[in-house]
Design a protein around this motif. Structure first.
Motif, mmCIF file in Angstrom:
data_model
loop_
_atom_site.group_PDB
_atom_site.id
_atom_site.type_symbol
_atom_site.label_atom_id
_atom_site.label_comp_id
_atom_site.label_asym_id
_atom_site.label_seq_id
_atom_site.Cartn_x
_atom_site.Cartn_y
_atom_site.Cartn_z
ATOM 1 N N LYS A 447 0.826 -1.206 0.000
ATOM 2 C CA LYS A 447 0.000 0.000 0.000
ATOM 3 C C LYS A 447 0.862 1.259 0.000
ATOM 4 O O LYS A 447 0.531 2.260 -0.657
ATOM 5 C CB LYS A 447 -0.904 -0.001 1.241
ATOM 6 N N ARG A 448 1.985 1.200 0.711
ATOM 7 C CA ARG A 448 2.763 2.423 0.902
ATOM 8 C C ARG A 448 3.691 2.739 -0.258
ATOM 9 O O ARG A 448 3.970 3.909 -0.531
ATOM 10 C CB ARG A 448 3.562 2.307 2.211
ATOM 11 N N ILE A 449 4.222 1.729 -0.939
ATOM 12 C CA ILE A 449 5.215 1.992 -1.989
ATOM 13 C C ILE A 449 4.684 2.937 -3.066
ATOM 14 O O ILE A 449 5.329 3.956 -3.376
ATOM 15 C CB ILE A 449 5.718 0.670 -2.603
ATOM 16 N N PRO A 450 3.516 2.674 -3.690
ATOM 17 C CA PRO A 450 3.050 3.612 -4.726
ATOM 18 C C PRO A 450 2.772 5.001 -4.170
ATOM 19 O O PRO A 450 2.944 6.005 -4.873
ATOM 20 C CB PRO A 450 1.775 2.943 -5.264
ATOM 21 N N ARG A 451 2.364 5.081 -2.916
ATOM 22 C CA ARG A 451 2.097 6.389 -2.325
ATOM 23 C C ARG A 451 3.395 7.156 -2.074
ATOM 24 O O ARG A 451 3.440 8.393 -2.207
ATOM 25 C CB ARG A 451 1.302 6.219 -1.029
ATOM 26 N N LEU A 452 4.459 6.434 -1.715
ATOM 27 C CA LEU A 452 5.760 7.085 -1.567
ATOM 28 C C LEU A 452 6.271 7.579 -2.916
ATOM 29 O O LEU A 452 6.874 8.654 -3.009
ATOM 30 C CB LEU A 452 6.768 6.109 -0.947
ATOM 31 N N VAL A 453 6.033 6.803 -3.964
ATOM 32 C CA VAL A 453 6.427 7.228 -5.313
ATOM 33 C C VAL A 453 5.679 8.495 -5.708
ATOM 34 O O VAL A 453 6.257 9.441 -6.269
ATOM 35 C CB VAL A 453 6.176 6.102 -6.333
ATOM 36 N N ILE A 454 4.386 8.543 -5.422
ATOM 37 C CA ILE A 454 3.583 9.737 -5.733
ATOM 38 C C ILE A 454 4.109 10.944 -4.963
ATOM 39 O O ILE A 454 4.260 12.043 -5.519
ATOM 40 C CB ILE A 454 2.094 9.479 -5.401
ATOM 41 N N ALA A 455 4.403 10.747 -3.672
ATOM 42 C CA ALA A 455 4.922 11.855 -2.857
ATOM 43 C C ALA A 455 6.241 12.367 -3.405
ATOM 44 O O ALA A 455 6.477 13.589 -3.474
ATOM 45 C CB ALA A 455 5.086 11.397 -1.404
ATOM 46 N N ALA A 456 7.129 11.444 -3.825
ATOM 47 C CA ALA A 456 8.419 11.852 -4.382
ATOM 48 C C ALA A 456 8.235 12.583 -5.703
ATOM 49 O O ALA A 456 8.961 13.553 -5.997
ATOM 50 C CB ALA A 456 9.318 10.629 -4.565
ATOM 51 N N ALA A 457 7.275 12.139 -6.528
ATOM 52 C CA ALA A 457 7.021 12.790 -7.812
ATOM 53 C C ALA A 457 6.480 14.213 -7.611
ATOM 54 O O ALA A 457 6.881 15.150 -8.322
ATOM 55 C CB ALA A 457 6.030 11.958 -8.632
ATOM 56 N N ILE A 458 5.574 14.376 -6.670
ATOM 57 C CA ILE A 458 5.033 15.713 -6.379
ATOM 58 C C ILE A 458 6.157 16.622 -5.875
ATOM 59 O O ILE A 458 6.268 17.793 -6.277
ATOM 60 C CB ILE A 458 3.898 15.617 -5.343
ATOM 61 N N MET A 459 7.004 16.082 -5.011
ATOM 62 C CA MET A 459 8.134 16.864 -4.510
ATOM 63 C C MET A 459 9.068 17.275 -5.652
ATOM 64 O O MET A 459 9.528 18.415 -5.725
ATOM 65 C CB MET A 459 8.920 16.041 -3.488
ATOM 66 N N ALA A 460 9.351 16.330 -6.574
ATOM 67 C CA ALA A 460 10.244 16.626 -7.699
ATOM 68 C C ALA A 460 9.673 17.724 -8.585
ATOM 69 O O ALA A 460 10.407 18.621 -9.043
ATOM 70 C CB ALA A 460 10.490 15.351 -8.515
ATOM 71 N N ALA A 461 8.362 17.676 -8.821
ATOM 72 C CA ALA A 461 7.728 18.707 -9.639
ATOM 73 C C ALA A 461 7.844 20.079 -8.977
ATOM 74 O O ALA A 461 8.190 21.083 -9.625
ATOM 75 C CB ALA A 461 6.260 18.352 -9.882
#
Length: 532
Positions: A447-461
């Motif tokens: 459950k957490r892995i895709p959400r961590l990826v989303i958080a990192a992508a938002i941060m990168a943007a």
């Protein structure tokens, strides 16, 4: 002590070492830039450093720790002391013979293995041979120190082993500061650094030797003898050495290929130092702590605890490395500019190349860290051969891609080959653990892995947009203190975004950390306290 506290203990020592490593590299970049002396020093130091990872840290963290832990459980401290002395006698004798042989063969080794591209430049070649000859005895010190660090980790005394590497950077920073104060030329600085590396090895060995004695185990020298325990160690250590040192093997190969182009070796090493911060602080901490903890859980038959250790370790590594990877990808150029762009480095205009290499290393960072989280799942079960086979495949991928990409891409092509090889290795390790039933499906982790990826992508943007807006403060024309302040604001803002999003969408759960701490306190209350 909870799992997270153990990670933090090791990570704190590693963080000190990496922070001072940054100071060292900044001073080296200013003093030597990416010129011939820098190329020679980095190539020469890479050689003993690779052997240290292959025959010391990789082998002993993988093979020695489970056997030492088993000896403690079966025969107590006295049995563990006897086993350590048997290993010490064999290891010291083998290292002494290896060092003598390598010292005698150093000109051939540099010409055909370490830096074949330097053969066309006699001055650079001769300097590399001289520096490597001075530094190679560092291997003896660090190999024996790695053995004693493995003992300390098995005894759950993590700090001394974690803090000892700090002294390499303390000594080298002192050498560089003295060279700057006295106005030494580049050649003098290169030789001073080589002698500093050797002195640092002696200091680090002394620190862990004293810590082992303080832990109640005084190691004496025994005549080398291949006892059953030593034979078992050697049987496990050879493949474990190759597996544990896979990153170093790939780096050594990259150095050899890069030696064919001026400044490529030093450019790779300067970028490597930056991405080694999150890799060292997170990846090394997890690998050091997870192996003895997982070995104990499996030997006691506690499969639920073993599965929990593995899943929480991966969760912890991804939680911290995904944002680091995203930041290295998006703002690699401002990072390189703030850290290195001064003195001889600025004069050679090396920032674009080093920043491109760093961005590519960032793409491989999660894989490099996951490898360190997956391999204990094999080593704790005394299976060191399967990861070795995967390491061999990874090396083949790395070599073929590096040779293909280097002619057109230059040094960034070597970084790309290493990153792809890392992901191939990590995928094979995880797939095999799953197929063997050694990695249970964990709903919380999935459950957490895709959400961590989303958080990192938002941060990168957000980071990419902010960096564009702050170009006037991050560019080369701005004073260095303005660049540093702007970069610090960017990093702080990125952390706020990432952690806010990660906790907000359920990518991270503070409750899990609290439960882990409460569980370990409960263990202590029932008599299962762990020694500090």
């Amino acid at each position: 002590m909870s799992l997270i506290k153990k990670f933090a203990t090791v990570a704190s020592g590693t963080l000190m070492s990496r922070a001072l490593g940054f100071a060292r590299e900044m001073l080296m970049a200013a003093a030597l830039g990416t010129g011939p002396v820098a190329d020679a020093f980095y190539a020469a130091f890479q050689f003993p450093n690779t052997f240290r990872r292959l025959f010391a840290e990789g082998a002993f963290n993988a093979a020695f720790v489970p056997l030492f832990a088993k000896e403690i459980e079966a025969n107590g401290v006295e049995g563990a002391k006897r086993f350590s002395e048997e290993v010490f006698g064999v290891l010291f004798t083998a290292l002494l013979a290896l060092t003598i042989a390598m010292e005698l063969a150093m000109p051939l080794i540099v010409r055909f293995v370490v830096a074949p591209g330097f053969a066309d430049n006699p001055e650079k070649y001769d300097l590399t041979v001289a520096l490597a000859t001075i530094m190679f005895p560092y291997l003896i010190c660090m190999s024996l120190a790695a053995m004693m660090s493995g003992m300390l980790n098995s005894l759950r005394r993590y700090f001394a082993a974690a803090v000892a590497p700090v002294f390499l950077n303390i000594i080298l920073v002192g050498v560089l500061a003295n060279a700057w104060y006295r106005g030494h030329d580049g050649l003098t600085v290169g030789y001073a650094l080589a002698w500093g590396v050797l002195a640092a090895g002696l200091v680090q060995l002394a620190i862990v030797w004293i810590a082992v004695r303080h832990a109640g185990i005084a190691i004496g020298f025994r005549r080398p003898k291949l006892t059953p325990n030593v034979k078992r160690l050697l049987w496990l250590a050879l493949p474990a050495a190759i597996t544990g040192g896979i990153t170093q093997i790939n780096t050594l190969i990259g150095t050899a290929i890069a030696s064919g182009q001026d400044s490529a070796v030093s450019s790779l090493n300067l970028a490597d130092r930056v991405y080694q911060l999150p890799l060292g602080v997170v990846g090394v901490a997890v690998a050091i702590v997870l192996l003895p903890e997982l070995s104990r859980a499996l030997k006691s038959g506690n499969l639920i605890e073993a599965a929990n250790l593995q899943n929480r370790s991966v969760e912890f590594t991804l939680f911290l490395t995904l944002p680091a990877a995203a930041a290295l990808l998006v703002i690699s150029e401002p990072i390189v500019r703030v850290l290195y762009e001064r003195g001889a480095f600025a004069a050679t205009n090396s920032t674009p190349v080093v920043s491109a290499i760093l961005a590519i290393f960032g793409l491989g960072l999660p894989a490099f860290v996951l490898i360190k989280a997956f391999t204990p799942g094999f080593f704790a079960r005394e299976d060191t051969r399967t990861p070795m086979y995967f390491a061999a495949i990874s090396v083949a991928v790395n070599v073929s891609l590096a040779l293909t990409l280097f002619p057109s891409w230059g040094a960034p092509g070597i970084a790309a080959a290493a990153a792809i090889a890392g992901w191939v290795n990590a995928a094979m390790l995880l797939g095999t653990l799953i197929l063997r039933g050694h990695w249970d499906r964990d709903a919380a982790l999935l459950k957490r892995i895709p959400r961590l990826v989303i958080a990192a992508a938002i941060m990168a943007a957000g980071l990419w947009f902010a960096a564009g807006e702050a170009e006037q403060w991050l560019g080369s024309v701005a004073p260095v203190y303005t660049q540093a302040a702007a970069l610090a604001v960017l990093v702080a803002g990125a952390m706020v975004i990432y952690f806010g999003v990660a906790f907000g969408i359920g990518g991270a759960d503070i409750g899990m950390i609290r439960r882990n701490i409460r569980r370990n306190r409960a263990n202590a209350a029932t008599g299962a306290a762990e020694p500090e």
